[in-house]
Enzyme design. Structure first.
Site, short mmCIF file in Angstrom:
data_model
loop_
_atom_site.label_atom_id
_atom_site.label_comp_id
_atom_site.label_asym_id
_atom_site.label_seq_id
_atom_site.Cartn_x
_atom_site.Cartn_y
_atom_site.Cartn_z
CB SER A 276 -49.46 -3.42 12.08
OG SER A 276 -50.30 -2.68 11.20
CD GLU A 297 -39.81 -6.31 10.03
OE1 GLU A 297 -40.55 -7.16 10.60
OE2 GLU A 297 -39.38 -5.31 10.58
#
Length: 593
Positions: A276, A297
């Site tokens: 997240s 990512e």
């Protein structure tokens, strides 16, 4: 013709030999991996009860990572939450192993990959079932997202990996014509990866493959929501490493919570994080203490744009797969759908027809189209997003069903849901849902679709569909994101030669492809004499110490001789350079006399 005939015969013979060599299967040994405990679905009494999360305290307080099937809540066991001291010990062992592995040949590394590939192909059902039990995804989605992507990455590394890690020679420029310039790619050391739960197999293998092929070791912290599968998958890797004589502890899996991850970041030479945005920012802050490189990512809110000139039934099928991929409980797929107003009604009707046929339920029990929500209470969050949209004017036009659940099963399911009349004031269109919800919004012009697609704090990917490929490419080129698919969805990730990653809150840096492979390396620039020892670098006399009075004039003429835009100006400057040098040499000769 007499001259060319022998050459043609040799070329033809060479082609035949290459073809025959392709028919000879490579000598790849098989490995044995103990899977008796994960295959036993009738486990001991201690590991067969329904897991009920304790109220009032977290797993982290228990210092144990509790594992269970989200589809049934059947208890799978637990793993220790490693302390910072234990993490540092694991990293230290990986560092010792890396020093040996850095000297390994590409031949040895390729054999390691072949052994893995052989095992994966021969044990697809086992790998997919373990992934399904730990996350709730279906077997088909496990095959698509776990098996195929990993096999594609291995195949690409076998084919091109060595090529992109060899020294790369570059131009030396005008002032350094007598030099050779190259870039070398050296392993960084120990890579630390903190990966998410949504693809437990591929999220381990993806960074591991790049790290090891580039000569590094790697320590991977698996998610506390998918530790059971991760601790089985490491057995496959260790068996393959042993088969090629690689050092122990080259790849390690650690389990735990936040402090475990923080300790890993503080100990390694690079961090790859999948998760997240909030946690990604924490990773960056911690990595700043040791100034190590970071690849993030962080998820997305991908736009799916459908123009009016498409084959509606065809694109509708792709749209449903894009929204509901990976069983709906771990989407990293399309979450915002923009459909041209001329086909809006027909597209929604086609989508609704498909979604109504989809069921949610335990994937291994009935091969359902949908799986379980992996995270506790995530179904409540999804419902809150839907409720907020309805309160602001959205309408549910279709929902899938929930299949038969066994008595006593915990409610961890969310049916696939289609909403219309949505807008960007709704949380559903701004926050990452990570669930099987399809909000569909209409647009009139291409410029409007581009504006809507860019109205997001995320920028991972997009998919654009049009009967005109040129039009689709033009729209996609203006959407601010890291990956784009033209008349398809997620095809970019199946091309493992391409880098993968996003912008804005979707993170930065790239894994996969050449960029991801080289991101695991220390990129070193090297310059050496081209014709050593015959031509060496020699400082011209006008700028030797002590610098002569005409030293700056010499430099001005030298710069113009090398980089002037006009050939006559460059020649004039070159004459002046030679004149100054000759004067300087004459002056030196007089002093010597």
């Amino acid at each position: 013709m007499a001259f060319w005939w022998p050459i043609i015969v040799l070329v033809f013979a060479y082609a035949i030999c290459r073809f025959l060599l392709m028919l000879i299967p490579p000598n790849v040994p098989s490995i044995d991996v103990d899977a008796s405990d994960v295959l036993d679905r009738n486990q001991s009494q201690d590991n067969s009860f329904i897991y009920i999360p304790p109220r009032g305290r977290t797993q982290q307080q228990d210092k144990k990572v509790q594992c269970y099937e989200p589809a049934t809540m059947k208890y799978l066991g637990f793993f220790p939450a490693l302390s910072p001291v234990e993490v540092k010990e694991h990293v230290a062992e990986a560092r010792k192993a890396q020093k040996l592995w850095a000297k390994s040949s590409f031949k040895q590394r390729r054999q390691f990959l072949r052994i893995l590939l052989k095992y994966i192909i021969e044990h697809q059902e086992l790998i997919c079932e373990v992934s399904s039990r730990d996350t709730g995804k279906t077997m088909v989605d496990a095959s698509l997202g776990e098996i195929m992507t990993t096999c594609e990455k291995i195949t690409w590394l076998l084919s091109e990996g060595e090529r992109w890690l060899k020294p790369e020679y570059r131009s030396s420029g005008r002032s350094m014509l007598h030099k050779k310039s190259k870039v070398e790619f050296h392993p960084l050391g120990v890579i630390g990866a903190i990966v998410s739960w949504n693809y437990p197999f591929h999220n381990i293998f993806n960074p591991m493959l790049a790290a090891l092929f580039s000569g590094n070791s790697i320590v991977i912290k698996v998610s506390e929501h998918a530790s059971w599968s991760g601790c089985f998958y490491i057995r496959i890797i260790q068996a393959a490493l042993a088969a090629v004589g690689a050092p122990e502890n080259l790849v390690d899996i650690i389990t735990g919570f936040a402090e475990t991850g923080e300790a890993l970041v503080a100990s390694v030479d690079k961090v790859i994080f999948v998760g997240s945005p909030g946690v990604g920012k924490m990773i960056m802050r911690n990595a700043a203490n040791t100034l190590i490189p970071v690849t993030l990512e962080l998820g997305g809110k991908d736009a799916f744009v459908v123009c009016e000139d498409v084959d509606v039934p065809h694109v509708a099928q792709i749209a449903v797969r894009a929204a509901l991929q990976s069983s709906g409980q771990n989407c990293a797929g399309a979450e915002r759908f923009y459909v041209h107003k001329d086909i809006y009604s027909s597209f929604v009707s086609e989508i609704a027809k498909i979604v109504k046929s989809v069921s949610a339920g335990p994937p291994l029990a009935g091969r359902y189209d949908m799986g379980a929500i992996c995270l506790q209470e995530h179904s409540d969050r999804l419902q809150n997003l839907v409720n907020d949209a309805i309160d602001k004017g959205a309408e549910i036009v279709a929902r899938g069903s929930i299949g038969h659940l066994s008595e006593g099963a915990v409610d961890q399911y969310f049916p696939p849901t289609i909403l219309i009349n949505v807008n960007h004031e709704m949380k559903l269109m701004q926050e990452e849902a990570f669930g099987p919800i399809m909000p569909i919004m209409k647009f009139s012009k291409d410029e409007e679709a581009i504006r809507l697609a860019n109205d997001s704090r995320y920028g991972l990917g997009c998919a654009v569909f049009s009967g005109s490929q040129r039009r689709a490419k033009e729209i996609a080129s203006q959407i601010h994101c890291g990956v784009a698919a033209i008349n398809d969805f997620a095809s970019t990730y199946m091309c493992q030669s391409l880098p993968f990653g996003g912008v804005k809150d979707s993170g930065f840096g790239r894994f996969a492809g050449v960029e991801g492979l080289r991101a695991c390396c220390l990129v070193k620039s090297v310059v050496e004499d081209r014709w050593w020892p015959y031509i060496k670098t020699k400082i011209p006399k006008p700028i030797q110490y002590p610098v002569s009075e005409n030293g700056f004039e010499f430099q001005v003429s030298l710069v113009e001789a090398l980089y002037g835009l006009n050939i006559w100006d460059r020649l004039r400057a070159l004459v002046n350079v030679l004149k100054i040098l000759s004067e300087q040499n004459a002056s030196s000769s007089k002093r010597n006399d």
